[in-house]
Design an enzyme around this catalytic site. Structure first.
Site, short mmCIF file in Angstrom:
data_model
loop_
_atom_site.label_atom_id
_atom_site.label_comp_id
_atom_site.label_asym_id
_atom_site.label_seq_id
_atom_site.Cartn_x
_atom_site.Cartn_y
_atom_site.Cartn_z
N HIS A 1 12.28 47.90 12.20
CA HIS A 1 11.24 48.80 12.74
C HIS A 1 11.77 50.22 12.95
O HIS A 1 10.99 51.12 13.27
CB HIS A 1 10.70 48.27 14.07
CG HIS A 1 9.97 46.96 13.95
ND1 HIS A 1 8.91 46.78 13.08
CD2 HIS A 1 10.15 45.77 14.58
CE1 HIS A 1 8.47 45.53 13.19
NE2 HIS A 1 9.21 44.90 14.08
N ASP B 1 10.21 38.84 7.66
CA ASP B 1 9.94 38.74 9.09
C ASP B 1 8.42 38.66 9.26
O ASP B 1 7.67 39.19 8.42
CB ASP B 1 10.49 39.99 9.78
CG ASP B 1 10.40 39.93 11.30
OD1 ASP B 1 11.41 39.54 11.92
OD2 ASP B 1 9.33 40.26 11.85
N HIS C 1 6.59 40.23 11.24
CA HIS C 1 6.03 41.56 11.48
C HIS C 1 6.27 42.45 10.25
O HIS C 1 7.25 42.24 9.52
CB HIS C 1 6.72 42.23 12.68
CG HIS C 1 6.52 41.52 13.97
ND1 HIS C 1 7.46 40.66 14.49
CD2 HIS C 1 5.49 41.53 14.85
CE1 HIS C 1 7.03 40.17 15.65
NE2 HIS C 1 5.82 40.69 15.89
N ASP D 1 10.27 34.88 13.05
CA ASP D 1 9.19 34.83 14.03
C ASP D 1 7.84 34.41 13.43
O ASP D 1 6.85 34.31 14.15
CB ASP D 1 9.06 36.15 14.81
CG ASP D 1 9.19 37.37 13.93
OD1 ASP D 1 9.03 37.23 12.70
OD2 ASP D 1 9.45 38.46 14.47
ZN LIG Z 1 9.41 40.29 13.87
#
Ligand SMILES: [Zn+2]
Length: 296
Positions: free
Chosen positions: A101, A136, A138, A222
């Site tokens: 991120h 991931d 996200h 995740d």
């Molecule tokens: Zn994540």
């Protein structure tokens, strides 16, 4: 593919119930690998930003939802170092803090330095074409931002849409020379292995056409069904299967992996499945002899 780890990562933001040291405790049987990556951080991040992070760690500030300490800066440099080492040895770097991120001059979502972007930029500077796949749960917004106008890096992400960081729509495809070099294949709440593998099978032919020299994988856990942070339902088998299919498709290429998220206690088991998939995928496919044809 082998694990790269260091117990120093346990000292970064250790007691956090989200991105805390509990995530990687099961890796402490691994030997400590030490590579200080500080000298490579500026390949991606601005010097002002690096200074800001260093100062914030010294002052033990709270930044990007993370309680920083002196150990945090050391861990962040080591995470970059192990990411670079993984890219050289086809390893799986089990690191904290995560990186995908973080943009050039912005912390975001528990990330300080973008480990995979730094390792990839180093490869690009050495003349290589890099395919980064982010699995991931996200969207890897930081990595996408860093390479958004590049045609030397193909970035693809499979992630849950309409959740943090609220980016990663199909229409985000790159800018300038980078148009067509960003691929977003979002999933929806409740999706699992089947939907993920469908997206992966759309990405692989595009990535083969890109003719990468090396493949870097941002592996977050995740999307796993036992992870409460997202609403994806990947099973243990998915991480094996994804790794197997990637290595089978890119059998003659180097692959490396870097840990991103995953907020439950099964990370070691899933990382082992991923490595098993890579190692089995690297074996030559079985010879199929047709009974309809005879030789001689
Ligand atoms: Zn994540």
């Amino acid at each position: 593919m082998e694990l790269l780890f260091n117990r120093l990562f346990l000292k970064h933001n250790p007691d956090c119930t989200a991105e805390g040291s509990y995530r990687i405790k099961d890796f402490i049987d691994q030997p400590d690998t030490t590579v200080n990556g500080e000298k490579w951080i500026s390949l991606v991040h601005t010097q002002e930003y690096i200074n800001l992070i260093q100062k914030a760690c010294k002052e033990k500030r709270y930044l990007a939802e993370v309680q920083l300490s002196n150990d945090s800066y050391e861990a962040a440099c080591l995470a970059v170092g192990l990411a670079v080492k993984a890219s050289e040895t086809e390893g799986f770097a089990i690191v904290r803090p995560p990186g995908h991120h973080a943009s050039r001059d912005k912390t975001h979502g528990l990330c300080l330095f973008n480990n995979i972007a730094i390792a990839s930029q180093k490869l690009v500077n050495e003349g290589k074409r890099v395919f980064i796949l982010d699995i991931d749960g996200h969207h890897g917004d930081g990595t996408q931002n860093i390479f958004y106008s590049s045609n030397k890096v193909l970035f693809a992400s499979i992630h849950q849409i309409n959740t943090f960081p609220y980016s990663g729509a199909v229409i985000e495809t790159g800018t300038g020379e980078g148009v067509g070099y960003t691929l977003n294949l979002p999933l929806y709440s409740g999706n699992g292995d089947k939907e993920f593998l469908k997206k992966l099978n759309k990405i692989i032919p595009v990535a083969l056409g890109f003719k990468p020299d090396i493949i870097g994988i941002s592996v977050g856990f995740d999307g796993y069904y036992q992870d409460d942070i997202l609403e994806l339902n990947y099973t243990d088998r998915l991480y094996y299967e994804a790794a197997f299919q990637l290595k089978r498709a890119f059998r003659k290429k180097k692959l490396f992996a870097i840990l991103e998220g995953g907020y439950h206690r099964n990370i070691r088991c899933l990382a082992d499945s991923f490595i098993e998939g890579i190692n089995n995928g690297s074996k030559p496919p079985p010879l199929v002899i047709s009974e309809d044809i005879s030789f001689g």
